[in-house]
Enzyme design. Structure first.
Site, PDB file in Angstrom:
ATOM      1  N   ASP A  95       5.118  -0.891   3.957  1.00 56.28           N
ATOM      2  CA  ASP A  95       6.264  -1.091   3.079  1.00 56.28           C
ATOM      3  C   ASP A  95       6.267  -0.143   1.888  1.00 56.28           C
ATOM      4  O   ASP A  95       6.942  -0.389   0.889  1.00 56.28           O
ATOM      5  CB  ASP A  95       6.281  -2.536   2.577  1.00 56.28           C
ATOM      6  N   CYS A  98       1.154   0.684   1.280  1.00 59.06           N
ATOM      7  CA  CYS A  98       0.010   0.552   2.183  1.00 59.06           C
ATOM      8  C   CYS A  98      -1.303   1.038   1.569  1.00 59.06           C
ATOM      9  O   CYS A  98      -2.355   0.435   1.800  1.00 59.06           O
ATOM     10  CB  CYS A  98       0.282   1.251   3.511  1.00 59.06           C
ATOM     11  N   HIS A 204       0.352   6.541   6.965  1.00 68.78           N
ATOM     12  CA  HIS A 204      -0.045   5.157   6.713  1.00 68.78           C
ATOM     13  C   HIS A 204      -1.545   5.059   6.441  1.00 68.78           C
ATOM     14  O   HIS A 204      -2.344   5.814   6.999  1.00 68.78           O
ATOM     15  CB  HIS A 204       0.301   4.297   7.934  1.00 68.78           C
TER      16      HIS A 204
END
Length: 228
Positions: A95, A98, A204
């Site tokens: 979101d 991370c 990520h």
């Protein structure tokens, strides 16, 4: 779009007091966790990966994002490395928070304190601006203001600030093609612990554990019918 709401002084005051109490409770819980877990280094994963050579860490902001094809290849490469070294990812929400969620999980065994982690990192950025502003190709005040916002992606500058703030060596197992291991160490103090993250490059972060030393809360539960 800006949304306007009628001002209710009593409601606002009550909400503010409730928020302050919640933050105080969170701080107490965090202090308790730190007192139990912050003092010792966990060298298990370091021993597992002792044959890896880390590359020098250069703080930088996000300026490049891979194509879908490159990101897919990078992800497969990262998964292969996790399997080779027997490591387990605790996956956190993608979101925009991370990096802070993954750091929160390593520090407090829960990704839920990402707001506190972000706040502490931004404090570090502001308090020691001379350590970081040379790596930020924009007005530094604008950068700090931007990084304060929930959902703003963390970068390699915030990782350095996290290492400095929490006196931690941050170890990244990455999807980089040329190397898979990056270490970020505190600049002016000895690290008091290690934080392990996986880094799907420019996409990520997740929290990382040795599969043999996985905290019990993350171990998969056996089906009840397998216990008989």
């Amino acid at each position: 779009m800006t949304h306007m709401f009628p001002y209710d002084g009593a409601s606002s005051s009550s909400t503010s007091l409730g928020s302050q109490k919640s933050e105080t409770d969170d701080d107490r819980m965090i202090a308790m966790v730190l007192s139990e877990e912050y003092a010792k280094l966990d060298g298990a994963m370091a021993k597992r990966l002792s044959n890896l050579t880390s590359i020098p860490h250069i703080p930088r902001i996000n300026t490049y994002f891979p194509t879908y094809s490159d990101a897919t290849l990078d992800h497969h490469r990262l998964l292969d490395r996790l399997n080779v070294y027997g490591l387990y990812e605790v996956r956190v929400s993608g979101d925009g928070n991370c990096q802070f969620r993954a750091l929160s999980d390593q520090l407090y065994r829960s990704p839920d304190y990402h707001k506190h982690v972000r706040k502490e990192i931004v404090k570090q950025l502001k308090a020691c601006n001379s350590l970081y502003e040379g790596y930020v190709p924009m007005k530094y005040k604008h950068y700090c203001k931007k990084m304060k916002k929930s959902g703003e992606w963390g970068d390699h500058v915030t990782l350095q600030a996290a290492a400095d703030k929490f006196a931690a060596k941050i170890c990244l197992l990455t999807s980089f093609r040329d190397t898979c291991f990056v270490e970020i160490v505190p600049q002016y103090q000895a690290p008091q612990r290690e934080l392990w993250l996986s880094f799907w490059s420019e996409v990520h972060y997740n929290s990382l554990y040795d599969a043999r030393d996985l905290p019990s809360k993350y171990k998969p539960r056996k089906k009840h019918w397998l216990l008989f």
